[in-house]
Design an enzyme around this catalytic site. Structure first.
Site, PDB file in Angstrom:
ATOM      1  N   ASN A  78       1.133  -1.114  -0.020  1.00  0.00           N
ATOM      2  CA  ASN A  78      -0.087  -0.007  -0.055  1.00  0.00           C
ATOM      3  C   ASN A  78       0.922   1.109   0.023  1.00  0.00           C
ATOM      4  O   ASN A  78       2.077   1.165  -0.126  1.00  0.00           O
ATOM      5  CB  ASN A  78      -0.923  -0.107   1.219  1.00  0.00           C
ATOM      6  CG  ASN A  78      -0.224   0.059   2.515  1.00  0.00           C
ATOM      7  OD1 ASN A  78       0.287   0.667   2.812  1.00  0.00           O
ATOM      8  ND2 ASN A  78      -0.428  -1.195   2.993  1.00  0.00           N
TER       9      ASN A  78
ATOM     10  N   LYS B  83       8.385 -16.915 -11.036  1.00  0.00           N
ATOM     11  CA  LYS B  83       7.675 -15.835 -11.695  1.00  0.00           C
ATOM     12  C   LYS B  83       6.283 -16.246 -12.484  1.00  0.00           C
ATOM     13  O   LYS B  83       6.548 -17.108 -13.299  1.00  0.00           O
ATOM     14  CB  LYS B  83       8.438 -14.865 -12.567  1.00  0.00           C
ATOM     15  CG  LYS B  83       7.760 -13.904 -12.937  1.00  0.00           C
ATOM     16  CD  LYS B  83       8.671 -12.692 -13.816  1.00  0.00           C
ATOM     17  CE  LYS B  83       7.818 -11.831 -14.569  1.00  0.00           C
ATOM     18  NZ  LYS B  83       8.553 -11.209 -15.786  1.00  0.00           N
TER      19      LYS B  83
ATOM     20  N   PRO C 128      -2.803 -11.987   9.583  1.00  0.00           N
ATOM     21  CA  PRO C 128      -3.283 -11.647  11.194  1.00  0.00           C
ATOM     22  C   PRO C 128      -3.358 -10.239  11.349  1.00  0.00           C
ATOM     23  O   PRO C 128      -2.706  -9.286  10.877  1.00  0.00           O
ATOM     24  CB  PRO C 128      -1.859 -12.315  11.586  1.00  0.00           C
ATOM     25  CG  PRO C 128      -0.923 -12.252  10.615  1.00  0.00           C
ATOM     26  CD  PRO C 128      -1.555 -12.182   9.593  1.00  0.00           C
TER      27      PRO C 128
ATOM     28  N   ILE D 153      -2.430  -7.805  13.919  1.00  0.00           N
ATOM     29  CA  ILE D 153      -1.453  -7.652  14.922  1.00  0.00           C
ATOM     30  C   ILE D 153      -2.071  -7.264  16.350  1.00  0.00           C
ATOM     31  O   ILE D 153      -1.830  -7.734  17.297  1.00  0.00           O
ATOM     32  CB  ILE D 153      -0.363  -6.882  14.316  1.00  0.00           C
ATOM     33  CG1 ILE D 153       0.411  -7.754  13.052  1.00  0.00           C
ATOM     34  CG2 ILE D 153       0.878  -6.797  15.343  1.00  0.00           C
ATOM     35  CD1 ILE D 153       1.111  -6.958  12.140  1.00  0.00           C
TER      36      ILE D 153
HETATM   37  O1  C5P Z   1      -8.804  -2.703  11.011  1.00  0.00           O
HETATM   38  P1  C5P Z   1      -7.953  -1.773  10.462  1.00  0.00           P
HETATM   39  O2  C5P Z   1      -6.926  -2.001   9.615  1.00  0.00           O
HETATM   40  O3  C5P Z   1      -8.645  -0.319   9.931  1.00  0.00           O
HETATM   41  O4  C5P Z   1      -7.170  -1.159  11.918  1.00  0.00           O
HETATM   42  C1  C5P Z   1      -6.292  -0.357  11.764  1.00  0.00           C
HETATM   43  C2  C5P Z   1      -5.200  -0.359  12.997  1.00  0.00           C
HETATM   44  O5  C5P Z   1      -4.986  -1.741  13.324  1.00  0.00           O
HETATM   45  C3  C5P Z   1      -3.808   0.326  12.867  1.00  0.00           C
HETATM   46  O6  C5P Z   1      -3.362   0.515  14.163  1.00  0.00           O
HETATM   47  C4  C5P Z   1      -3.017  -0.858  12.294  1.00  0.00           C
HETATM   48  O7  C5P Z   1      -1.601  -0.582  12.610  1.00  0.00           O
HETATM   49  C5  C5P Z   1      -3.554  -2.000  13.183  1.00  0.00           C
HETATM   50  N1  C5P Z   1      -3.632  -3.278  12.191  1.00  0.00           N
HETATM   51  C6  C5P Z   1      -2.905  -4.355  12.560  1.00  0.00           C
HETATM   52  N2  C5P Z   1      -3.079  -5.697  12.016  1.00  0.00           N
HETATM   53  C7  C5P Z   1      -3.546  -5.690  10.862  1.00  0.00           C
HETATM   54  C8  C5P Z   1      -4.521  -4.674  10.299  1.00  0.00           C
HETATM   55  C9  C5P Z   1      -4.560  -3.419  10.970  1.00  0.00           C
HETATM   56  O8  C5P Z   1      -2.303  -4.282  13.606  1.00  0.00           O
HETATM   57  N3  C5P Z   1      -3.553  -6.733  10.395  1.00  0.00           N
END
Ligand code: C5P
Length: 400
Positions: A209, A287, A303, A305
């Site tokens: 992204n 590839k 996951p 996090i």
């Molecule tokens: O659910 P969303 O992606 O909108 O949530 C954003 C928050 O969750 C941010 O703080 C981002 O760092 C954290 N996040 C995470 N692991 C993910 C997705 C988002 O820790 N897979």
């Protein structure tokens, strides 16, 4: 800050001019004090022109001393919020470590009650000499900070350690040393995730992204500056900040593993990373060739996090998350706070492309009690400092 910049006699003295300029541009007042040898490498005129302040020499007949020279060093010592010596020779380290004071800079160093920071630069043999290393141990025992020299080609023709640290790193160290420490964060272990994650499709293609990682990196700096011990888990290409232990990761799974390894030893977590929500179900070891007709990519979830770490946290650990929302941002953020079990969410309204890489941003802190007054709009470094101040205040009143 009002900073005394001591410049001693090494070829790296010319880099002090660049540092002075950088610090002036960041709003600090800089007064330079040259030693006799320092003045052979760089002129007082260069430094006073760059800083707009008087530049002082080693003795009354050099540089600018005022009516009563016998107290000049005391006035300067009191004026300083911080004294930085860049570059610092083996000689000045030896003098300061032993309390010797025979010129203006060494007397200022002895008289000042301000924090002191050293950026040594010298030949490798000198740097590695036990006498120099013992002097550094002694200076550190006085509470002084040292920005270690790097490795590289030295002016003496040798290759090795002793090269003045990067000017940008020295400026960061000055900022960190000069920032008042906050009781609720001092010596606390703070884990921060930042940057984008990358999910491999095949050896040449990735899913990622547009996150630059700036907000998380600025938060790491801001927590470091108020005295926290920060561990940054960083995706993407942005350079790691000075003075912050950093683990570089590629995918969401790697970011989770790096965080899990640290979580038990952390007091809090700030999830500022833009974690990719999906990854290809089966990354290809070779590839992928283009095919005929429509092609399908099967994605699976990565996951979460923040949610995973929050679910295994102790009551004394705190968790902050971010929410970048383009509509109904407060409602969505509140749902996220509850679902992921967060103490607070910093809500970024990204409608119309604001947020990612944008210069000035606004964040609205949200807790279970509801939204708090927005922070910003301001640059991300100032915003990060505002977030840290806001959170430190809440930690002060939070039951342990
Ligand atoms: O659910 P969303 O992606 O909108 O949530 C954003 C928050 O969750 C941010 O703080 C981002 O760092 C954290 N996040 C995470 N692991 C993910 C997705 C988002 O820790 N897979």
């Amino acid at each position: 800050m009002q900073i005394i910049l001591g410049i001693t006699g090494g070829i790296a003295a010319y880099k002090a001019a660049e540092l002075a300029r950088l610090l002036v541009n960041r709003g600090h007042r800089i007064r330079c004090v040259l030693t006799e040898a320092g003045a052979r490498f760089i002129t007082p005129l260069t430094l006073s022109s760059l800083t707009g302040e008087p530049c002082y020499g080693a003795n009354p007949d050099q540089g600018e001393w005022r009516a009563n020279p016998s107290i000049e060093h005391i006035e300067l010592a009191r004026w300083a919020d911080l004294v930085a010596v860049v570059p610092a020779t083996a000689n000045i380290l030896g003098k300061a470590a032993n309390g010797l004071a025979d010129d203006l800079l060494s007397t200022v160093l002895l008289a000042t009650r301000a924090p002191v920071l050293w950026a040594p630069a010298m030949n490798t043999g000198m740097w590695e000499h036990p006498a120099v290393q013992a002097n550094l141990v002694r200076l550190r025992s006085f509470g002084h900070a040292v920005v270690e020299p790097g490795e590289g080609a030295l002016a003496c023709g040798e290759e090795g350690s002793g090269k003045l640290a990067e000017v940008a790193s020295i400026a960061e160290a000055i900022q960190a040393q000069g920032t008042p420490k906050l009781r609720s964060l001092r010596d606390r272990q703070v884990l921060i995730t930042a940057g984008p994650t990358r999910e491999d499709l095949d050896p040449v293609r990735i899913l990622t992204n547009r996150s630059t990682g700036t907000m998380g990196i600025e938060l790491a700096r801001a927590f470091r500056d108020v005295g926290a011990r920060v561990h940054l888990v960083l995706g993407g290409e942005a350079p790691a900040p000075w003075g912050v232990e950093t683990t570089r990761v590629h995918s969401a799974q790697q970011m989770l593993e790096a965080c899990l390894a640290r979580w038990a030893n952390s007091d809090g977590l700030v999830g500022a990373a833009a974690v990719a929500d999906q990854r290809p179900e089966r990354p290809s070891p070779e590839k992928v060739k283009k095919g005929e007709g429509p092609e399908t990519l099967v994605l699976v979830r990565t996951p979460d996090i923040l949610a995973q770490l929050s679910s295994v946290r102790r009551p004394d650990q705190w968790v902050l998350g971010f929410a970048a929302e383009s509509e109904h941002h407060l409602e969505h953020a509140m749902a996220k706070l509850k679902k992921k079990g967060l103490d607070a969410v910093l809500v970024n309204d990204i409608q119309g492309g604001r947020g990612f890489g944008a210069q000035a941003s606004t964040l609205t802190p949200l807790t279970a009690q509801g939204p708090h007054p927005p922070l910003g709009p301001q640059s991300k470094d100032q915003l990060a400092r505002a977030v840290v101040q806001w959170w430190a205040q809440r930690l002060e009143v939070r039951p342990e």
